[in-house]
Design an enzyme around this catalytic site. Structure first.
Site, PDB file in Angstrom:
ATOM      1  N   HIS A 279       0.235  -0.396 -10.342  1.00 32.35           N
ATOM      2  CA  HIS A 279      -0.626  -1.209  -9.469  1.00 32.35           C
ATOM      3  C   HIS A 279      -1.055  -2.503 -10.175  1.00 32.35           C
ATOM      4  O   HIS A 279      -2.234  -2.821 -10.289  1.00 32.35           O
ATOM      5  CB  HIS A 279      -1.865  -0.416  -9.028  1.00 32.35           C
ATOM      6  CG  HIS A 279      -2.458  -0.936  -7.748  1.00 32.35           C
ATOM      7  ND1 HIS A 279      -3.058  -0.136  -6.810  1.00 32.35           N
ATOM      8  CD2 HIS A 279      -2.528  -2.196  -7.242  1.00 32.35           C
ATOM      9  CE1 HIS A 279      -3.478  -0.854  -5.800  1.00 32.35           C
ATOM     10  NE2 HIS A 279      -3.173  -2.120  -6.039  1.00 32.35           N
TER      11      HIS A 279
ATOM     12  N   ARG B 290       0.842  -1.188   0.000  1.00 36.01           N
ATOM     13  CA  ARG B 290       0.000   0.000   0.000  1.00 36.01           C
ATOM     14  C   ARG B 290       0.881   1.244   0.000  1.00 36.01           C
ATOM     15  O   ARG B 290       1.904   1.299   0.686  1.00 36.01           O
ATOM     16  CB  ARG B 290      -0.938   0.012   1.224  1.00 36.01           C
ATOM     17  CG  ARG B 290      -2.081  -0.996   1.132  1.00 36.01           C
ATOM     18  CD  ARG B 290      -3.057  -0.593   0.041  1.00 36.01           C
ATOM     19  NE  ARG B 290      -4.205  -1.492  -0.097  1.00 36.01           N
ATOM     20  CZ  ARG B 290      -4.273  -2.477  -0.996  1.00 36.01           C
ATOM     21  NH1 ARG B 290      -3.244  -2.687  -1.809  1.00 36.01           N
ATOM     22  NH2 ARG B 290      -5.349  -3.216  -1.096  1.00 36.01           N
TER      23      ARG B 290
END
Length: 310
Positions: free
Chosen positions: A273, A225
């Site tokens: 991502h 994250r």
């Protein structure tokens, strides 16, 4: 009949409808699956936190919300959600994808591939890399993804140390927990991999203090994250040579803004991502199994601890 609402971005319905129906049929369920159902009739919500459903109050007979993502930070704080929440743990899809991405970038840095692939000066440097046994790796986050990556890297001969909020045990891996354990896990690591969730306790965990603990010239890999890292502290550590290179797949703001210094920094690799994503074919089986369990009165898999945030 079990009523199942698919609540995600509209373009995802085409990808998920077929796999979900196949998995629900295979589970022997009598069901109605749709993107539009009367709220008062919905039993389960197959959910993405970026969907239009944000108020769960109208869903008066709701039994559970089944998150399509591994990350649940976008829903755990929703006070209108009072039923059980599960997160996506999919060994055949999500986990395997993460193992492949982490292993690939670990080997890339371990072997020094960048210097060989991008070599405009045609320098002939025949210095061999160390063997994996001489390259200590630390993984922060020893949940399903962290443990799977640890197993893969130990199988390749890397000495792996893991750290988590609570003590874990994994054969062949040195496991630490707690604040003191974090320092032990990071000290002298040559490759650091971040697989922690985004919670208040992990915000800016990688800051100037923790970045000073690995061996000088260590590599940082973050498919976890974005808020785990203090961006400014990381840039300082890169400029000083404390961190040789950072490969980052997640960021505080996504897509990463065009003016962010990570884009132009010579010691940063940005990936969009893609370290691991939910695969509809395998994820549908996880969802169907949890609905089968719910209808049979069995415990749901992968329940989220709302207080812990994951």
């Amino acid at each position: 009949m079990t009523n199942i609402l698919f609540a995600a971005r509209s373009e995802k319905w085409e990808d998920y409808e077929g796999p979900l129906r196949s998995a629900l049929d295979a589970a022997g369920l009598d069901y109605r699956l749709s993107t539009e159902l009367p709220a008062a009739e919905v039993d389960y919500i197959v959910y993405a936190p970026n969907s239009d459903v944000q108020d769960f109050t109208p869903f008066t007979r709701l039994k559970a919300v089944l998150n399509l993502w591994a990350g649940v930070e976008g829903i755990t704080g929703n006070e209108t959600l009072t039923v059980p929440l599960t997160r996506m743990v999919d060994e055949d899809g999500l986990t395997q994808g993460m193992v492949e991405w982490v292993t690939g970038h670990t080997l890339r840095h371990h072997l020094g591939m960048d210097a060989h692939i991008v070599n405009p000066d045609r320098e002939w440097d025949a210095t061999p890399p160390p063997l994996s046994a001489d390259r200590p790796v630390t993984i922060l986050g020893m949940g399903a993804l962290g443990q799977a990556c640890a197993k893969a890297l130990t199988a390749l001969g890397f000495p792996v140390t893991g750290w988590s909020r609570t003590q874990k045990e994994l054969p062949g891996v040195i496991c630490h927990a707690g604040d003191d354990g974090l320092r032990k896990a990071l000290t002298d690591a040559q490759i650091v991999i971040l697989l922690l969730p985004d919670t208040p306790a992990t915000l800016n965990l990688i800051d100037a203090e923790t970045l000073a603990l690995p061996a000088r010239g260590a590599f940082l890999i973050n498919p976890g994250r974005g808020p785990l890292i203090d961006d400014g502290a990381l840039i300082d550590a890169l400029d000083a040579g404390q961190i040789a290179h950072a490969t980052l797949d997640v960021f505080r703001v996504e897509p990463l803004p065009e003016d962010h210094p990570f884009w132009s920094h010579p010691r940063v690799t940005v990936t969009p991502h893609i370290a691991s994503t939910t695969r509809p074919g395998t994820a549908a089986r996880v969802i169907a199994e949890n609905i089968r369990r719910g209808e049979a009165g069995e415990p749901l898999l992968h329940l989220v601890d709302r207080d812990a945030g994951y």
